[in-house]
Design a protein around this motif. Structure first.
Motif, PDB file in Angstrom:
ATOM      1  N   GLU A  80       0.828  -1.203   0.000  1.00  0.00           N
ATOM      2  CA  GLU A  80       0.000   0.000   0.000  1.00  0.00           C
ATOM      3  C   GLU A  80       0.870   1.265   0.000  1.00  0.00           C
ATOM      4  N   ASP A 102       0.715   4.102  -2.831  1.00  0.00           N
ATOM      5  CA  ASP A 102       0.383   5.484  -2.473  1.00  0.00           C
ATOM      6  C   ASP A 102       1.526   6.457  -2.717  1.00  0.00           C
ATOM      7  N   ARG A 111     -20.157   4.495  -8.259  1.00  0.00           N
ATOM      8  CA  ARG A 111     -19.223   5.014  -7.246  1.00  0.00           C
ATOM      9  C   ARG A 111     -18.072   5.758  -7.906  1.00  0.00           C
ATOM     10  N   ALA A 145     -16.803   9.676  -7.232  1.00  0.00           N
ATOM     11  CA  ALA A 145     -15.414  10.083  -7.015  1.00  0.00           C
ATOM     12  C   ALA A 145     -15.003  11.134  -8.039  1.00  0.00           C
ATOM     13  N   ASP A 188     -11.885  13.421  -6.575  1.00  0.00           N
ATOM     14  CA  ASP A 188     -11.014  12.551  -5.776  1.00  0.00           C
ATOM     15  C   ASP A 188     -10.321  11.572  -6.725  1.00  0.00           C
ATOM     16  N   TRP A 189      -9.210  12.018  -7.325  1.00  0.00           N
ATOM     17  CA  TRP A 189      -8.555  11.215  -8.363  1.00  0.00           C
ATOM     18  C   TRP A 189      -7.921   9.938  -7.814  1.00  0.00           C
ATOM     19  N   PRO A 190      -7.256   9.941  -6.645  1.00  0.00           N
ATOM     20  CA  PRO A 190      -6.732   8.659  -6.129  1.00  0.00           C
ATOM     21  C   PRO A 190      -7.839   7.629  -5.918  1.00  0.00           C
ATOM     22  N   ARG A 191      -8.982   8.060  -5.359  1.00  0.00           N
ATOM     23  CA  ARG A 191     -10.103   7.134  -5.162  1.00  0.00           C
ATOM     24  C   ARG A 191     -10.652   6.677  -6.503  1.00  0.00           C
ATOM     25  N   LEU A 192     -10.722   7.568  -7.465  1.00  0.00           N
ATOM     26  CA  LEU A 192     -11.208   7.215  -8.791  1.00  0.00           C
ATOM     27  C   LEU A 192     -10.350   6.117  -9.406  1.00  0.00           C
ATOM     28  N   ARG A 226      -8.548   3.860  -7.856  1.00  0.00           N
ATOM     29  CA  ARG A 226      -8.752   2.580  -7.163  1.00  0.00           C
ATOM     30  C   ARG A 226     -10.080   1.939  -7.577  1.00  0.00           C
ATOM     31  N   ILE A 227     -11.123   2.766  -7.716  1.00  0.00           N
ATOM     32  CA  ILE A 227     -12.412   2.215  -8.144  1.00  0.00           C
ATOM     33  C   ILE A 227     -12.319   1.723  -9.580  1.00  0.00           C
ATOM     34  N   GLU A 249     -10.915  -1.547  -9.394  1.00  0.00           N
ATOM     35  CA  GLU A 249     -11.924  -2.443  -8.823  1.00  0.00           C
ATOM     36  C   GLU A 249     -12.883  -2.919  -9.917  1.00  0.00           C
TER      37      GLU A 249
END
Length: 242
Positions: free
Chosen positions: A25, A29, A124, A128, A133-137, A139-140, A143
């Protein structure tokens, strides 16, 4: 925070798997940047564990390709160049197309169920995107593709894809060109869902190829005559790259 300072003590769970998960992680990150050394003694001290499980965790990540062991020098985070990124995305295409072949070959009800699962993830992704929220985008996004592969129900494809997904997240962190135009992210994934829903494999294959191509570093192409093979000899432009 940078390097080992980004890690947190695990005390009651001093296992190599947990350590590897934390280090993975931190690499994703960007707490450990490409080329950074991961010092076994410092990690052990930070996590309050012996060096044995740390050594095993580092070995795991070397096997995954995230770390590089240099004799007599130590262990370092892999440094990826544009060609490495292109290879990651080309390998993803192969696995995702293999999974897509299975999913699109099923009856309409099962394709509809798969499309519904993917739609929930894209919803979701839209949230994002709207929040910036590009880091969350990112990861999704991964996913979504992991779920597409999982829907095929082939455990070997799942395992092969897991490391590629981790490498892809690192690529997205350190290579802005690895991510498509942000305005096309959500619509592009919704297009893939509709092709899963319709069971149109050739179109899904071509859409995945476009979706997973990295700027000008394409390791293969798909011809207008319907040739969808992978692993063909590379073109002169690619072969001439260092």
């Amino acid at each position: 925070m940078r390097g080992v300072e980004a890690l947190s003590a695990i005390n009651s769970r001093p296992t190599a798997v947990v350590i590897a998960d934390q280090l993975r992680e931190s690499i994703i990150d960007g707490a450990f940047a490409p080329g950074d050394q991961v010092n076994e003694a410092l990690v052990a001290s930070r996590l309050n564990v012996s060096r044995g499980p740390v050594r095993e965790a580092l070995h795991r990540l070397v096997q995954e390709g995230l770390l590089l062991a240099r004799p007599n020098r130590g262990v370092f985070v892999q440094e990826l160049d544009a060609r490495d990124v292109a290879e990651v995305f080309a390998a993803r295409e192969v696995i995702e197309c293999a999974a897509g072949e299975i999913v699109t070959g099923r009856d309409a009800d099962r394709r509809e169920a798969a499309a519904d699962r993917l739609t929930a993830i894209v919803d979701r992704m839209q949230a994002a995107f709207d929040a910036g929220d590009w880091p969350r985008l990112g990861r999704i996004d991964l996913e979504f593709h992991t779920a597409l592969v999982a829907d095929a129900g082939n455990s070997r494809l799942d395992r092969a894809y897991a490391t590629l997904a981790t490498e892809a997240l690192i690529c997205l962190t350190h290579f802005p060109g690895a991510y498509p135009e942000r305005s096309n992210v959500v619509p592009g994934h919704r297009e893939l869902i509709e092709l899963v829903r319709s069971g149109t494999m050739e179109e899904l294959h071509r859409a995945l190829h476009e979706h997973l191509s990295v700027d000008d570093h394409r390791l293969h192409g798909h011809d207008a005559d319907g040739d969808l093979r992978h692993g063909r000899p590379e073109g002169d432009a690619v072969a001439s790259q260092p």
